[in-house]
Each structure stands twice: as C-alpha cells, then as structure tokens.
Write a protein that holds these residues in place. Structure first.
Motif, PDB file in Angstrom:
ATOM      1  N   GLU A  89       0.832  -1.210   0.000  1.00 57.19           N
ATOM      2  CA  GLU A  89       0.000   0.000   0.000  1.00 57.19           C
ATOM      3  C   GLU A  89       0.867   1.261   0.000  1.00 57.19           C
ATOM      4  OE1 GLU A  89      -3.031   2.025   3.153  1.00 57.19           O
ATOM      5  OE2 GLU A  89      -3.220  -0.145   2.835  1.00 57.19           O
ATOM      6  N   TRP A  90       1.882   1.279   0.875  1.00 53.66           N
ATOM      7  CA  TRP A  90       2.778   2.434   0.929  1.00 53.66           C
ATOM      8  C   TRP A  90       3.537   2.591  -0.386  1.00 53.66           C
ATOM      9  CZ3 TRP A  90       7.947   3.210   0.286  1.00 53.66           C
ATOM     10  CH2 TRP A  90       8.433   4.471   0.629  1.00 53.66           C
ATOM     11  N   ALA A  91       4.039   1.489  -0.923  1.00 53.48           N
ATOM     12  CA  ALA A  91       4.814   1.531  -2.165  1.00 53.48           C
ATOM     13  C   ALA A  91       3.951   1.982  -3.340  1.00 53.48           C
ATOM     14  CB  ALA A  91       5.432   0.168  -2.446  1.00 53.48           C
ATOM     15  N   ALA A  92       2.687   1.588  -3.350  1.00 52.83           N
ATOM     16  CA  ALA A  92       1.794   2.020  -4.434  1.00 52.83           C
ATOM     17  C   ALA A  92       1.609   3.535  -4.412  1.00 52.83           C
ATOM     18  CB  ALA A  92       0.448   1.315  -4.314  1.00 52.83           C
ATOM     19  N   GLU A  93       1.566   4.107  -3.228  1.00 56.58           N
ATOM     20  CA  GLU A  93       1.384   5.554  -3.107  1.00 56.58           C
ATOM     21  C   GLU A  93       2.679   6.333  -3.334  1.00 56.58           C
ATOM     22  OE1 GLU A  93      -0.234   6.023   0.788  1.00 56.58           O
ATOM     23  OE2 GLU A  93      -2.131   5.038   0.269  1.00 56.58           O
ATOM     24  N   ASN A  94       3.810   5.723  -3.027  1.00 56.41           N
ATOM     25  CA  ASN A  94       5.087   6.448  -3.044  1.00 56.41           C
ATOM     26  C   ASN A  94       6.126   5.842  -3.981  1.00 56.41           C
ATOM     27  OD1 ASN A  94       4.463   8.337  -0.773  1.00 56.41           O
ATOM     28  ND2 ASN A  94       4.221   6.384   0.294  1.00 56.41           N
ATOM     29  N   TYR A  95       5.698   5.135  -4.997  1.00 54.14           N
ATOM     30  CA  TYR A  95       6.657   4.436  -5.866  1.00 54.14           C
ATOM     31  C   TYR A  95       7.626   5.389  -6.564  1.00 54.14           C
ATOM     32  CZ  TYR A  95       4.088   5.712 -10.093  1.00 54.14           C
ATOM     33  OH  TYR A  95       3.506   6.400 -11.111  1.00 54.14           O
ATOM     34  N   ARG A  96       7.235   6.634  -6.765  1.00 56.16           N
ATOM     35  CA  ARG A  96       8.110   7.590  -7.459  1.00 56.16           C
ATOM     36  C   ARG A  96       9.389   7.899  -6.666  1.00 56.16           C
ATOM     37  NH1 ARG A  96       2.982   9.291  -8.159  1.00 56.16           N
ATOM     38  NH2 ARG A  96       2.186   9.362 -10.279  1.00 56.16           N
ATOM     39  N   LEU A  97       9.366   7.606  -5.371  1.00 61.58           N
ATOM     40  CA  LEU A  97      10.546   7.851  -4.535  1.00 61.58           C
ATOM     41  C   LEU A  97      11.671   6.862  -4.804  1.00 61.58           C
ATOM     42  CD1 LEU A  97       8.770   8.481  -1.107  1.00 61.58           C
ATOM     43  CD2 LEU A  97       9.740  10.200  -2.668  1.00 61.58           C
ATOM     44  N   PHE A  98      11.338   5.677  -5.320  1.00 63.46           N
ATOM     45  CA  PHE A  98      12.364   4.644  -5.471  1.00 63.46           C
ATOM     46  C   PHE A  98      12.276   3.845  -6.763  1.00 63.46           C
ATOM     47  CE2 PHE A  98       8.780   2.938  -3.190  1.00 63.46           C
ATOM     48  CZ  PHE A  98       8.545   1.728  -3.801  1.00 63.46           C
ATOM     49  N   ALA A  99      11.174   3.935  -7.505  1.00 66.83           N
ATOM     50  CA  ALA A  99      11.004   3.118  -8.706  1.00 66.83           C
ATOM     51  C   ALA A  99      10.665   3.993  -9.902  1.00 66.83           C
ATOM     52  CB  ALA A  99       9.906   2.076  -8.494  1.00 66.83           C
ATOM     53  N   THR A 100      10.934   3.470 -11.072  1.00 64.04           N
ATOM     54  CA  THR A 100      10.613   4.207 -12.290  1.00 64.04           C
ATOM     55  C   THR A 100       9.215   3.863 -12.805  1.00 64.04           C
ATOM     56  OG1 THR A 100      11.646   2.471 -13.619  1.00 64.04           O
ATOM     57  CG2 THR A 100      13.018   4.363 -13.006  1.00 64.04           C
ATOM     58  N   GLU A 101       8.657   2.744 -12.357  1.00 63.00           N
ATOM     59  CA  GLU A 101       7.317   2.334 -12.792  1.00 63.00           C
ATOM     60  C   GLU A 101       6.485   1.911 -11.601  1.00 63.00           C
ATOM     61  OE1 GLU A 101       6.984  -0.295 -16.153  1.00 63.00           O
ATOM     62  OE2 GLU A 101       9.032   0.176 -16.736  1.00 63.00           O
TER      63      GLU A 101
END
Length: 152
Positions: A89-101
């Motif tokens: 859930e956290w990664a879905a909201e904040n993926y731009r902090l660590f992932a390109t997609e």
C-alpha cells in the motif's frame, strides 16, 4: 462395463488433459510476460534480490546451527512477511521515490512474488534443513544407544 461409458470416461480424460496443457501454456506465457515487464536494473530491486540471495546463502551455510541461527532466521522471515500488505500500500502511493514504474497493484501480486514468496521458500528451506539435522541427530543418538546396549 458398457463401452459408451468407457468412451465417455476416455473423452473426459483427454479433454481434461488438453485443458490442463492449454492452461499450463497460458501460465507459462503469463510468467514470462511478468518477468519481462520488470526493469531488473533498478537499485531497489537489485537490493531486494541481493537480500533474498543473502538469506538463502546464510541458510545453506548455517544449516548445522539450527537452534542458535536458523530458528531466529525463520522467525525473522515470517515477521518480515506479515507487513507485506502495508508495504504494498505504501509503495503504491510512493513508488516515485524509489522506482521508475508503478509495479504495486491492489491485488499485491508483485510484492507477493518478489518479496514474500522468496522469504516463504527460504523458511521452507529452513524447515527442510532442520528436519534433516534432527534426523541426523536421532540416528547418531540411536546408534550410540545401540552400541552401548550391544557392549553390555
């Protein structure tokens, strides 16, 4: 038995095998597509895969130290699996902090396959190692008891 019943059973069996092969082919295509859709050069994915490789190597090297190393490792692996839904859930909201997609979907398949599944497989490896170790200990102790009994 009636030949028509045998023929129906035969047809049902062949139809089931055909359906299984068809679904297996679809599953293989899905898995290959899933793997190809991921950019494996991202640092966070490399770190995650390195963590899983480290855990596996540690388990293999520590397989003779069941109670002082592997039991805590087993507990740690499962404790790390429990918050997977919150991490997703956290990664879905904040993926731009660590992932390109955006890999983190609402079903949690990505995090399950790349985060939780390797840890569960490592925990299974610990169970297999602990069982093999305990089997060896049991054989050692039983042979010592048999030797003592025979030399009385």
């Amino acid at each position: 038995m009636d030949e028509s019943i045998l023929e129906q059973i035969s047809n049902l069996t062949w139809n089931s095998l055909d359906a299984f092969q068809n679904e297996t082919g679809k599953s293989a295509e899905f898995i290959v597509g899933f793997i190809n859709a991921i950019d494996w050069t991202q640092p966070w994915l490399l770190a995650l895969m390195s963590f899983h490789v480290f855990c596996t190597v540690f388990i293999v090297l520590a397989r003779h130290h069941v109670f002082n190393l592997l039991v805590p490792m087993f507990c740690m692996l499962f404790l790390l699996c429990f918050p997977a839904a919150y991490i997703n859930e956290w990664a879905a909201e904040n993926y731009r902090l660590f992932a390109t997609e955006q890999y983190f979907d609402s079903s949690g398949m990505f995090i399950t396959v790349l985060y939780s599944l390797p840890m569960v497989l490592n925990a299974l490896l610990i169970v297999v190692s602990a069982t093999a170790w305990q089997d060896g200990q049991l054989l050692r102790v039983s042979s010592q008891c048999a030797d003592r009994y025979l030399h009385m």
